[in-house]
Design a protein around this motif. Structure first.
Motif, short mmCIF file in Angstrom:
data_model
loop_
_atom_site.label_atom_id
_atom_site.label_comp_id
_atom_site.label_asym_id
_atom_site.label_seq_id
_atom_site.Cartn_x
_atom_site.Cartn_y
_atom_site.Cartn_z
N SER A 122 0.57 -1.20 -0.08
CA SER A 122 0.23 0.03 -0.01
C SER A 122 0.91 1.27 0.00
CB SER A 122 -0.90 0.01 1.21
OG SER A 122 -0.25 0.02 2.33
N GLY A 123 2.00 1.09 -0.17
CA GLY A 123 2.90 2.29 -0.05
C GLY A 123 3.20 3.20 -1.19
N LYS A 124 3.47 4.42 -1.11
CA LYS A 124 3.18 5.26 -2.32
C LYS A 124 4.07 4.94 -3.59
CE LYS A 124 2.14 9.41 0.53
NZ LYS A 124 2.51 10.60 0.85
N ASN A 125 5.31 4.36 -3.10
CA ASN A 125 6.23 3.96 -4.24
C ASN A 125 6.01 2.59 -4.84
OD1 ASN A 125 7.08 2.55 -2.05
ND2 ASN A 125 9.25 3.33 -1.96
N ASP A 126 4.69 1.90 -4.44
CA ASP A 126 4.48 0.38 -4.82
C ASP A 126 5.70 -0.51 -4.45
OD1 ASP A 126 2.69 -1.20 -6.02
OD2 ASP A 126 3.50 -0.92 -7.87
N GLU A 127 6.45 -0.30 -3.47
CA GLU A 127 7.55 -1.32 -3.14
C GLU A 127 7.06 -2.05 -1.91
OE1 GLU A 127 11.25 0.27 -2.80
OE2 GLU A 127 11.45 0.81 -4.69
N PRO A 128 6.92 -3.37 -1.91
CA PRO A 128 6.34 -4.18 -0.93
C PRO A 128 7.12 -3.76 0.56
CG PRO A 128 7.73 -5.73 -2.13
CD PRO A 128 7.24 -4.35 -3.01
N THR A 129 6.61 -3.41 1.60
CA THR A 129 7.13 -3.32 2.95
C THR A 129 7.00 -4.59 3.54
OG1 THR A 129 6.45 -1.06 2.66
CG2 THR A 129 7.08 -1.86 5.01
N PRO A 130 8.31 -5.32 4.14
CA PRO A 130 8.13 -6.46 4.83
C PRO A 130 7.50 -5.99 6.18
CG PRO A 130 10.32 -6.13 4.12
CD PRO A 130 9.48 -4.70 3.65
N LEU A 131 6.34 -6.82 6.55
CA LEU A 131 5.81 -6.87 7.72
C LEU A 131 5.70 -8.17 8.47
CD1 LEU A 131 2.29 -5.11 6.73
CD2 LEU A 131 4.40 -3.78 7.60
N VAL A 132 5.82 -8.17 9.74
CA VAL A 132 5.95 -9.52 10.80
C VAL A 132 4.98 -9.47 11.82
CG1 VAL A 132 7.58 -8.48 12.17
CG2 VAL A 132 7.38 -10.85 11.92
N ARG A 133 4.38 -10.68 11.87
CA ARG A 133 3.50 -10.93 13.12
C ARG A 133 3.65 -12.40 13.55
NH1 ARG A 133 -2.04 -11.69 9.55
NH2 ARG A 133 -1.58 -13.53 8.49
N THR A 134 3.12 -12.59 14.64
CA THR A 134 3.46 -13.73 15.45
C THR A 134 2.18 -14.54 15.52
OG1 THR A 134 5.21 -12.95 16.52
CG2 THR A 134 4.22 -14.85 17.53
N ARG A 135 2.09 -15.78 15.13
CA ARG A 135 0.99 -16.74 15.22
C ARG A 135 1.04 -17.74 16.21
NH1 ARG A 135 -1.95 -19.96 10.58
NH2 ARG A 135 -2.31 -22.13 11.50
N LEU A 136 0.18 -17.71 17.33
CA LEU A 136 0.16 -18.56 18.49
C LEU A 136 -0.93 -19.66 18.30
CD1 LEU A 136 0.54 -15.56 19.71
CD2 LEU A 136 1.24 -16.88 21.59
N GLU A 137 -0.60 -21.03 18.28
CA GLU A 137 -1.58 -22.02 17.78
C GLU A 137 -1.46 -23.01 19.08
OE1 GLU A 137 -1.47 -23.47 13.63
OE2 GLU A 137 -1.25 -25.36 14.48
N ARG A 138 -2.94 -23.56 19.12
CA ARG A 138 -2.83 -24.72 20.24
C ARG A 138 -3.62 -25.63 19.55
NH1 ARG A 138 -1.71 -25.53 25.17
NH2 ARG A 138 -1.42 -23.37 25.60
N PRO A 139 -2.94 -27.13 19.16
CA PRO A 139 -3.93 -28.12 18.79
C PRO A 139 -4.69 -29.01 19.72
CG PRO A 139 -1.72 -28.84 18.96
CD PRO A 139 -1.71 -27.23 19.47
N PHE A 140 -5.78 -29.37 19.16
CA PHE A 140 -6.76 -30.33 20.25
C PHE A 140 -7.03 -31.83 19.43
CE2 PHE A 140 -7.42 -26.17 22.01
CZ PHE A 140 -7.60 -26.26 23.22
N GLU A 141 -7.04 -32.59 20.35
CA GLU A 141 -7.56 -33.85 19.78
C GLU A 141 -8.67 -34.43 20.71
OE1 GLU A 141 -4.34 -36.88 19.76
OE2 GLU A 141 -3.90 -35.86 17.59
N VAL A 142 -9.84 -34.73 20.14
CA VAL A 142 -10.88 -35.32 20.78
C VAL A 142 -11.21 -36.68 20.49
CG1 VAL A 142 -13.52 -34.77 21.36
CG2 VAL A 142 -11.93 -33.00 20.80
#
Length: 263
Positions: A122-142
């Motif tokens: 979405s930047g003005k120069n149309d160059e991708p800006t690297p973003l980072v986020r963290t995913r926290l996941e918990r599996p379940f078995e029933v």
């Protein structure tokens, strides 16, 4: 050493016994092996499963931030995401217990933490800006010991807002009995084939000379993946267990009587 050199040193009766045993030993060495009939047989046992394990996952993500700003991490955002995840996990377990499951039938896996890299264009120069986020996941078995309750449990999982239903694994409570039955059927099949062949050749079956497993009974639980998103499938009643296959292969050798030797 030649026998004529031994004879003066041996008592006459012992020397005579030695000479008498030589033809018997030679006959034993040259006696032909018994005629035998070798048979291989395979059995495939179809069994209806009586157990099922449902696999599901919950996850939460931290807000995406510029990668250059994420070197020190965002401890507050991470703690908030983990808090939301644990709250949803507690709600899921409560929903399962409300559906009639025992607490021991619900297994929560270890927390998984994984960084995710995104690209903002979405930047003005149309160059991708690297973003980072963290995913926290918990599996379940029933685990289910009553397959008639499978639709109800699937509805409860989707109602609890799971992010993914990975599928249903069908199994047997008593695998040993089923694998023993497959092996027994393979042996019965081998005996039937041997009796049929012996009757066709006009010979009689004698003692069993050898028995071996070419393939030990193989049992493999069957996984059925979910075909649609957990919240949109609405097809819980379509998950029928079908049957499971157990294969066994044996080789058995019999001594046979009445077969004329070739002259």
């Amino acid at each position: 050493m030649p026998l004529d050199r031994l004879s003066p040193r041996l008592p006459g009766s012992l020397f005579a016994l030695l000479l008498a045993s030589l033809p018997l030993a030679a006959a034993a060495e040259t006696s032909p092996p018994p005629h035998r009939l070798d048979v291989q047989a395979h059995a495939e046992l179809e069994v209806v499963p009586d157990q099922a394990t449902l696999s599901a996952r919950l996850w939460e993500r931290t807000p995406a931030i510029a990668q250059r700003d994420a070197s020190g991490g965002d401890a507050e955002a991470l703690a908030e995401a983990r808090g939301r995840l644990e709250e949803r996990a507690a709600s899921l377990i409560q929903a399962m217990e409300s559906a009639g499951l025992e607490r021991d039938a619900i297994r929560a896996g270890s927390l998984r933490v994984q960084p995710e890299i995104l690209h903002d264009r979405s930047g003005k120069n149309d160059e991708p800006t690297p973003l980072v986020r963290t995913r926290l996941e918990r599996p379940f078995e029933v685990e289910l010991n009553d397959l008639d309750r499978l639709p109800t449990v699937l509805d409860a999982l989707t109602g609890a807002g799971v992010d993914a239903l990975d599928g249903v694994t069908y199994d047997l409570a008593d695998r040993d009995t089923a694998t023993d039955e497959a092996l027994s059927q393979a042996l019965q099949r081998a005996k039937h084939k041997a009796e049929l062949m012996a009757a066709s050749l006009d010979v009689a079956l004698g003692d069993v000379l050898s028995v071996s497993e070419n393939q030990a009974p193989v049992f493999q639980p069957r996984m059925m993946a979910m075909s649609a998103d957990a919240r949109e499938s609405g097809g819980a009643t379509e998950y029928r267990p079908g049957t499971l296959s157990i294969d066994a292969t044996v080789s058995v050798g019999w001594e046979i009587e009445g077969l004329k030797s070739e002259e």
